[in-house]
Design a protein around this motif. Structure first.
Motif, short mmCIF file in Angstrom:
data_model
loop_
_atom_site.label_atom_id
_atom_site.label_comp_id
_atom_site.label_asym_id
_atom_site.label_seq_id
_atom_site.Cartn_x
_atom_site.Cartn_y
_atom_site.Cartn_z
N UNK A 287 -1.58 6.08 -4.77
CA UNK A 287 -3.07 5.61 -5.12
C UNK A 287 -3.91 5.92 -4.01
N UNK A 288 -3.47 6.02 -2.80
CA UNK A 288 -4.37 6.11 -1.76
C UNK A 288 -5.12 7.80 -1.86
N UNK A 289 -4.04 8.50 -2.26
CA UNK A 289 -4.27 9.88 -2.23
C UNK A 289 -5.19 10.02 -3.09
N UNK A 290 -4.83 9.80 -4.68
CA UNK A 290 -5.84 9.84 -5.78
C UNK A 290 -7.31 9.23 -5.58
N UNK B 156 -5.84 1.24 -2.92
CA UNK B 156 -7.15 1.31 -3.27
C UNK B 156 -8.22 1.00 -1.90
N UNK B 157 -7.66 -0.09 -0.91
CA UNK B 157 -8.30 -0.45 0.20
C UNK B 157 -8.12 0.91 1.13
N UNK C 223 -15.28 3.27 -12.91
CA UNK C 223 -14.25 4.10 -13.77
C UNK C 223 -12.99 4.53 -12.93
N UNK C 224 -13.41 4.89 -11.53
CA UNK C 224 -12.10 5.35 -10.54
C UNK C 224 -11.25 4.47 -10.28
#
Lengths: 251, 855
Positions: free
Chosen positions: B30-33, B330-331, B364-365
């Protein structure tokens, strides 16, 4: 009418050359309030019998009637419901959920049945107090002794007020003193709280607490003995009766 | 529901280390995307803020499609169109200034590094806008200011930023040399995004930019508010002007945006791969969990839990991990975005003079990342949850024994995998970039499918090797046997290592090849003794160059042998934005040189005759053009046909669609006479120090340039390369770590399922050390499996990646990543050892009697 009755139970594992016959046509009835012990040498089929009586396994042929229901006619979902409400299980290795404490473990059958948490835990507390664990309610299994864990298992078996208790070697993992305490408790469950209790054991001292002893050998019942209700249960006479029976039917 | 949540939460808490490691896998993905996708909008916003139109303040802005300048008389033609109320012709130029241009102090960060020079016809402009001057006065119309005094009007914010107020002098770089302007008026502080503006008269701008009689923007207001009528007026304007004009803003940096999007796609792919690995790991972990808890699950079933409850418990665990992992991702992704921007800002500032803000987070992201993160976790846990729900009550009472898989291993999976690998190789031969990309995925999936079949032979081979190392202790055979009885499980574990190693090797291949390819081109392009470099090398349009006088002055310096300059004009070919570089065909090959993929140095001569152009590989691929073809360029005077004299490129324009034409043509067709980059070679035996000092002196009037030696410039660029690529390597190593987790899990399951067996070997005389060695051997074999497949996959992917980039038009040559392979093998061994530590310790610590009694 008997609470539970088995008719001509046969259980065969495997097929062809590797087929093993665990039960070869066993029939029995147990009444409410009766304490029955099933004994026999290793491999005689006693655990298999217990599994079939509890709906944990299905017979190759024959039937089990519990409280008017033929277990063979029930779907998996219905069988599961039956186990929640009508049958209490006690295992040799306690099988408590390690991440739940005593109350939560004891409350499992009713929690799984959808009873609200508060009410479930109240019921569990009541039974835990009856089995003398009032001071250990929030302890996890790793914080309880073997005997205490088995008491939690017994409370769990009773919390849904089932009619039938099935116990597979309930004292197999306990020392002498704890074993006797558990056996006494099970006797209380049958005689005072009026459940049918069927235990599988190889220990004559524990079997001596029962009202009736069924001996299995090579998948069939070879003897049934009713112990004198006036006989003290942990005195030498009852134990000797059981032991001599065992010797008589052993290989 | 309650009991499921309780059980899920308790189980997760009970195994904190494993929960953390598993959740980490999701966090990575998730961090990457998320991180990458917050950066691109930040870049877009920054670039768009630099765009020139004051959109929203006028009804329409007319510009040339090619963004060039055109005759000021065109504004009259627009004014004559029915429905047009008023027009204003402007000559705008965004200019980057060199570092410390205004404050002259390197220790203070620059407040302003770019501004926009706006040359306007005062009468027209004041009819269109109202300029509310708060101090001084506005510019005077041409008629009134016949003295031609150089005046400027600034905003208050600009005035404060550069410390120049009313009545003071503002110096700006110009084509004819630095120009001094007197500040005659101050406007209110600027609130719109984008560069600060310096307003001057049109005549003044034309003089500073060496573009007499030229404008590049016409602002238009209509006389109607009705939408239909306005659309009709717009069409009428375009009909009048022809199809080389457009109604829209001047956008600088659009080609950079395209490159940013390419980078974003690459990072998205990496992010997806990371998530896939995360999915594998979750799957593996949940399998471990279900294996460990068969007893508990069986018991719950015995007590009356139905299948749905069991399914729900495992799925809830997955959901909790997915939510926590995604939230953390996300953070951290936002912080990651901040870090990338922080690292890239100096580069962008130096080369493109763009200031990037913070990462942009859209609802949205966030939602998309949530869905992807949680979705992958739930899906990965689905199969184990289903298996858990199938556990029968009897399992509560029976020992946990590993199932021995004796199925035929050469089944559908094997043949399907083989077919995919063959298809992937075929795709490579098509030279089509998208097909090659698809082929990459097919290759990896194919390898994963054939892996189970190859487990046994490979395991046997390696156990033979290990037997030599752990001589005479029988442990290697035991290890091999353990893996062979469950080839599918071994294969899945190895697959995680496979992906990690493949990415590592692929990155290594591409990076070494890029390094080599670009390095060669760089040395050729920048190989002159000295360079005069403008503030923005990648985006030529924002530089103010110098008139021909500077080059002439340099030629007159004693010791200078050759001076060659580059000029710039924006153009368009077939809707493709093209960077036009004007070169002197005679001197250019002496100080620099294009690397030709079609044609050769004779193409330079062709440039001198008529309209001819050398196009770079990116442009050639985009247009599908090659040597000898004809292309049509949009120029300020209309469309012109150029012949392609050859296909070749240089380092500075490697990533942008570029065409090289002669100085003569760029002056004639595009009216560009500014030199934006100069390269100087010294004569043999010249006094370097003296020449350098003379070169510096010539620069005094042209502060828009920086003097640097060729060698120093190459080194500067190489350092940038290395910095960027170290970042890539770090990222890749990140991705390899999750494969470690997968291995640990698999080994752990193995230990649990063989508890009695381990008790037995100990009982018959194996030492704790030998037990540890069995687990270690297993780990090494597992790791070897993953590494071999991973290296194979990586080599293929690397080759394919290099070819794909080459077909897209960049100069590349495949270099075998020897170092990368060595690192991968080393990492494989290290991972194997690390993964074995905990399970080996657990296995060796099992008490014999307890293990034997384990039921």
């Amino acid at each position: 009418m008997s609470l539970i009755s088995a008719t001509n139970l046969v259980k065969v594992y495997g097929s062809g050359d590797t087929a093993v016959s665990a039960l070869n046509g066993v029939s029995l009835q147990v009444e409410p309030g009766e304490f029955v012990a099933v004994m026999g040498p290793s491999g005689c089929g006693k655990s298999t019998l217990l599994h079939l009586l509890g709906g944990l396994d299905r017979p190759t042929s024959g039937s089990v009637m519990l409280d008017g229901h033929n277990l063979g006619d029930l779907s998996d979902a219905k069988l599961t419901e039956l186990r929640r409400r009508k049958i209490g299980f006690i295992f040799q290795f306690f099988n408590l959920i390690p991440v739940l404490n005593a109350i939560e473990n004891a409350a499992l059958p009713v929690t799984l049945d959808g009873v609200r948490q508060a009410e479930a835990q109240a019921l569990a507390t009541e039974w835990l107090e009856r089995v003398d664990l009032a001071d250990r309610l929030d302890h996890r299994p790793d914080q309880l002794s073997g005997g205490q864990q088995q008491r939690v298992a017994i409370a769990r078996a009773l919390v849904a007020e089932p009619a039938l208790i099935l116990a597979d070697e309930p004292t197999g993992n306990l020392d002498t003193r704890a074993s006797e305490e558990i056996a006494t408790l099970l006797r209380q469950v049958a005689n005072e709280w009026n459940r049918a209790v069927i235990i599988v054991t190889h220990d004559p001292r524990i079997a001596a607490y029962a009202d009736r002893i069924i001996f299995l050998k090579d998948g069939i019942i070879v003897d049934q003995t009713v112990l004198d209700p006036k006989m003290g249960r942990n005195d030498g006479q009852a134990i000797e009766t059981v032991s001599s029976k065992m010797l008589a039917f052993a290989d | 529901m309650n009991i499921q949540m309780t059980l899920a939460a308790r189980y997760l808490r009970g195994r904190k280390m494993r929960t953390i490691l598993t959740t980490l896998a999701i966090v990575f993905g998730v961090l990457m995307i998320f991180g990458m996708n917050t950066i691109l909008p930040a870049f877009s916003t920054a670039f768009q803020a630099n765009s020139l139109a004051a959109s929203g303040q006028v009804d329409a802005t007319v510009t040339l499609k090619s963004a060039g300048a055109f005759d000021a008389a065109v504004a009259e033609r627009v004014a004559a169109v029915d429905g047009v109320r008023v027009v204003s012709g402007l000559l705008n130029r965004s200019m980057n200034v060199t570092a410390d241009y205004f404050d002259g102090d390197p220790s203070i960060p620059d407040a302003i590094s770019a501004l926009t020079l706006v040359g306007l016809d005062v009468d027209q402009a004041t009819a269109l806008h109202s300029y509310r001057v708060i101090e001084g006065r506005f510019l005077e119309p041409a008629a009134a200011n016949s003295g031609g005094a150089a005046e400027a009007v600034l905003s208050q914010s600009l005035s404060e930023a550069i410390g120049i107020g009313l009545g003071e002098t503002l110096s700006l770089p110009a084509a004819g040399g630095e120009t001094e302007l007197t500040v005659v008026g101050i406007l209110p502080s600027r609130v719109l995004p984008g560069n600060e503006e310096v307003l001057v008269t049109l005549a003044q701008a034309e003089k500073m930019l060496a573009m007499p009689g030229r404008i590049n923007t016409i602002e238009v207001n209509y006389n109607s508010l009705d939408e239909t009528r306005r659309a009709a007026i717009e069409r009428a304007i375009l009909d009048e002007l022809g199809d080389t004009y457009q109604i829209g803003a001047l956008e600088a940096n659009s080609e950079l945006l395209t490159n940013m999007r390419l980078a974003q796609s690459i990072f998205n792919v990496l992010g997806i791969l990371a998530l896939l690995m995360g999915g594998f790991i979750i799957f593996n972990t949940f399998r471990t969990v279900v294996a460990e808890r068969r007893r508990d699950i069986g018991m719950l079933r015995a007590l009356g839990a139905n299948r749905r409850t069991i399914f729900g418990t495992i799925t809830t665990e997955g959901l909790i991990q997915g939510l926590i992992g995604t939230a953390l991702g996300l953070v951290l992704g936002y912080l990651f975005g901040l870090l990338i921007i922080y690292l890239l800002s100096p580069v962008l500032q130096q080369y493109m003079n763009v200031r990037i803000g913070s990462p942009v987070v859209t609802a949205g992201l966030v939602i998309a990342s949530l869905v992807v993160g949680v979705g992958v976790t739930l899906m990965a846990g689905l199969l184990p949850a289903m298996n858990a729900s199938k556990v029968t009550p009897l399992e509560a009472l029976q020992p946990v024994v590993g199932v021995i898989s004796l199925k035929r291993l050469i089944g559908i999976g094997f043949w399907a995998g083989l077919a995919m690998i063959i298809l992937a190789v075929v795709a490579l031969l098509t030279r089509n970039v998208s097909l090659i990309g698809l082929g990459a995925i097919l290759f990896i999936v194919g390898l994963i499918l054939i892996a189970p079949t190859l487990v046994n032979p490979i395991a046997r081979f390696f156990s033979g090797l290990l037997a030599v190392i752990f001589a005479r202790s029988g442990t290697a055979q035991l290890a091999e046997g353990n893996l062979s009885r469950q080839p599918a499980r071994a294969a899945i574990t190895a697959s995680t290592t496979l992906i990690g190693m493949a990415i590592l090797i692929m990155a290594a291949s591409i990076i070494s090849s890029v390094h080599l390819g670009f390095g060669q081109v760089m040395r050729k392009s920048l190989g002159s003794d000295y360079l005069f470099v403008p503030p923005s090398v990648a985006v030529w349009g924002t530089n103010v160059g110098a008139g021909a006088e500077l080059a002439d002055e340099l030629r007159r310096i004693d010791g200078v042998a050759v001076v060659s300059s580059l000029r710039f004009a924006p153009a368009q070919v077939d809707e493709v934005a093209v960077s036009l570089m004007g070169i002197d065909p005679t001197t250019y090959p002496l100080v620099s040189g294009l690397t030709f993929s079609e044609g050769d140095a004779s193409a330079y001569n062709t440039l001198q005759n008529g309209r001819a152009a050398i196009i770079n590989p990116v442009l050639a691929t985009t247009l599908g053009a090659s040597q000898g073809d004809e292309i049509e360029m949009i120029t300020p005077a209309g469309r012109q046909t150029y012949q392609v004299a050859g296909v070749g490129g240089d380092y500075l324009n490697a990533k942008i669609a570029t065409a090289y034409i002669s100085h003569a043509n760029i002056a004639a067709d595009f009216e560009r006479n500014e030199d934006v980059l100069l390269q100087v070679n010294l004569a043999a035996g010249a006094d370097k120090m003296a020449v350098e000092s003379d070169l510096k002196a010539a620069l005094v009037q042209y502060p828009q340039f920086r003097l640097i030696s060729g060698q120093a410039y190459i080194e500067e660029n190489l350092r940038l390369f290395d910095a960027a690529f170290s970042g890539m390597y770090a990222l890749v190593i990140f991705l390899a770590i999750p494969s470690l987790i997968a291995m640990i899990n698999t080994l752990a399951i193995g230990v649990i399922e063989r508890t009695r067996e381990i008790g037995m070997i100990r009982a018959v005389g194996a030492t704790r050390h030998q037990v540890r060695t069995v687990v270690l051997a297993e780990a090494l074999i597992l790791s070897a499996l993953g590494t071999i497949f991973g290296v194979l996959a990586g080599l293929y992917l690397g080759y394919m990646g290099v070819e794909a980039i080459r077909f897209a038009g960049f100069p590349m040559e495949y270099v075998f990543p020897t170092m990368g392979v060595a690192i991968a093998i080393g990492a494989g061994i290290v991972f194997g050892v690390l993964a074995a530590i905990i399970p080996a310790r657990q296995a060796s610590r099992l008490e014999i009697v307890q293990a034997l009694r384990y039921e």
